[in-house]
Design a protein around this motif. Structure first.
Motif, PDB file in Angstrom:
ATOM      1  N   LYS A  41       7.014  -3.076  -6.257  1.00  0.00           N
ATOM      2  CA  LYS A  41       5.751  -3.645  -6.739  1.00  0.00           C
ATOM      3  C   LYS A  41       5.490  -5.007  -6.115  1.00  0.00           C
ATOM      4  N   GLY A  57       0.784  -1.229   0.000  1.00  0.00           N
ATOM      5  CA  GLY A  57       0.000   0.000   0.000  1.00  0.00           C
ATOM      6  C   GLY A  57       0.812   1.273   0.000  1.00  0.00           C
ATOM      7  N   ASP A 116       4.582   4.618  -9.112  1.00  0.00           N
ATOM      8  CA  ASP A 116       4.429   5.510 -10.248  1.00  0.00           C
ATOM      9  C   ASP A 116       5.775   5.665 -10.939  1.00  0.00           C
ATOM     10  N   GLU A 176       2.344   0.720  -4.465  1.00  0.00           N
ATOM     11  CA  GLU A 176       1.868   1.364  -5.691  1.00  0.00           C
ATOM     12  C   GLU A 176       3.031   2.178  -6.247  1.00  0.00           C
ATOM     13  N   HIS A 223       3.214   4.257  -1.309  1.00  0.00           N
ATOM     14  CA  HIS A 223       3.366   4.908  -2.612  1.00  0.00           C
ATOM     15  C   HIS A 223       4.846   5.184  -2.872  1.00  0.00           C
TER      16      HIS A 223
END
Length: 373
Positions: free
Chosen positions: A122, A104, A129, A127, A106
């Protein structure tokens, strides 16, 4: 846990031993042990006596005090307690991500980069980006784009400086702006620093010298030309280092005592190794530039004295197919750009032995001529 295949390593595992002219790697001309001793001016018999008398126990679990002292000299205000020895920078990066990233979370990762920095977070359920690099900006990512990606909850930003595969460099001015963005949300910055630019023209400080939540990983594999010892390290603030200590006991225990000894000697005499490697980089980069200027089917954003380059290929076939046929017909090994999710490009490691580079480029041009007909 699900994780993608490691594209570059998977490619090299399959094809590396078939190469006659290996211009795919990103180290600077790896040395034999004898070459290491000659370069750092250590008597071979004296060194071998030390090896023969070395007790083959576990040694110093976190790295010997001598090793840690030499690593500290690479930074401005780092103490030995902030340094942990690892199994290469690969082990260091894994230790950092395993220690800090949870499901969870980021994470923002420079892209493309060393695949660990994307796919390990990952696999831990983060998450991720992707912070895209841009060829028309010397393969740097945009800080404005980072500002759009950052969240109040962002846990970590992952970068590779200089970048693999492109050789692009985030200089001091750029890094300070990056730190300001990370600091605004309290995010860690993990910086894989294995590619040291061998030039005085650009100031590239370590992330740990700029930011308390900066975490630097490094090794002897690239800039120092001794990947065979498999010694790396991670440097962080003291609180974070304690987290890594706990995790490290589960993942590594220690490095080999002989590896630690060689690494310590190498770092103690780093100036001599870097003098040798700076000469290789400068001479080989000149060869690469001359070749690219004469080769109509290749273009490149030239690296600034970093040991890896990312060439753009003007060819009518898929990149991996091209690289396989090049290897089979000419014995020349590149890493196809699709292994970095960048089809149409290839990693060309120009800091191999000079004769291999020259012959490899000659054969590569010969192969490219088949597309002119």
């Amino acid at each position: 846990m699900e994780i993608a295949k490691f594209g570059v390593e998977d490619w090299l595992n399959v094809w590396e031993n078939d190469a006659i002219y290996d211009i795919a790697g990103s180290s600077i001309a790896s040395m034999t042990l004898e070459e290491v001793l000659q370069t750092i001016q250590i008597d071979k018999n004296e060194f071998m006596n030390l090896c023969f008398n070395k007790k083959m126990n576990y040694g110093w679990i976190e790295g010997s005090p001598e090793f840690k002292a030499e690593v500290c000299k690479l930074y401005k205000q780092v103490t030995p307690e902030q340094v942990l020895q690892t199994n290469g920078a690969t082990g260091a990066n894994f230790l950092v991500l395993y220690g800090l990233i949870n499901p969870g979370d980021h994470v923002i990762s420079m892209y493309p980069t060393y695949q660990q920095l994307i796919d390990i977070p990952k696999s831990f359920g983060a998450e991720v980006d992707l912070w895209q690099i841009h060829e028309d900006d010397s393969w740097l990512p945009s800080l404005d784009e980072l500002q759009r990606l950052i969240r109040p909850t962002t846990k970590m930003i992952c970068i590779n400086n200089a970048n693999n595969p492109t050789g692009s460099i985030m200089d001091e001015t750029y890094l300070k702006k990056l730190v300001d963005i990370a600091k605004s949300v309290g995010a860690y910055i993990l910086c894989d620093e294995v590619y040291k630019p061998l030039t005085e023209e650009i100031q590239v400080p370590s992330i740990v010298d700029l930011y308390d939540l900066g975490i630097a990983t490094n090794s002897l594999s690239k800039t120092y030309s001794i990947p065979g010892v498999r010694i790396g390290w991670v440097v962080s603030n003291l609180e974070v280092a304690e987290i890594f200590r706990k995790i490290r006991d589960y993942t590594m225990i220690c490095a080999g005592v002989l590896d630690d000894m060689i690494a310590t000697y190498a770092l103690r005499n780093a100036a001599l190794i870097l003098e040798r490697n700076k000469r290789i980089v400068q001479e080989n980069l000149a060869i690469l530039k001359d070749w690219v200027n004469k080769e109509p089917r290749v273009s490149v954003v030239f690296p600034k004295n970093v040991s890896t380059s990312f060439i753009k290929l003007d060819i009518p076939v898929e990149t991996e197919e091209f690289c396989i046929q090049l290897l089979k017909e000419k014995g020349v090994l590149l890493v196809p750009g699709n292994r970095f999710n960048m089809p149409g490009y290839a990693r060309l490691g120009y800091c191999t032995r000079k004769d291999i580079l020259e012959k490899g480029l000659e054969e590569l041009s010969s192969f490219l001529r088949s597309y002119d007909e």
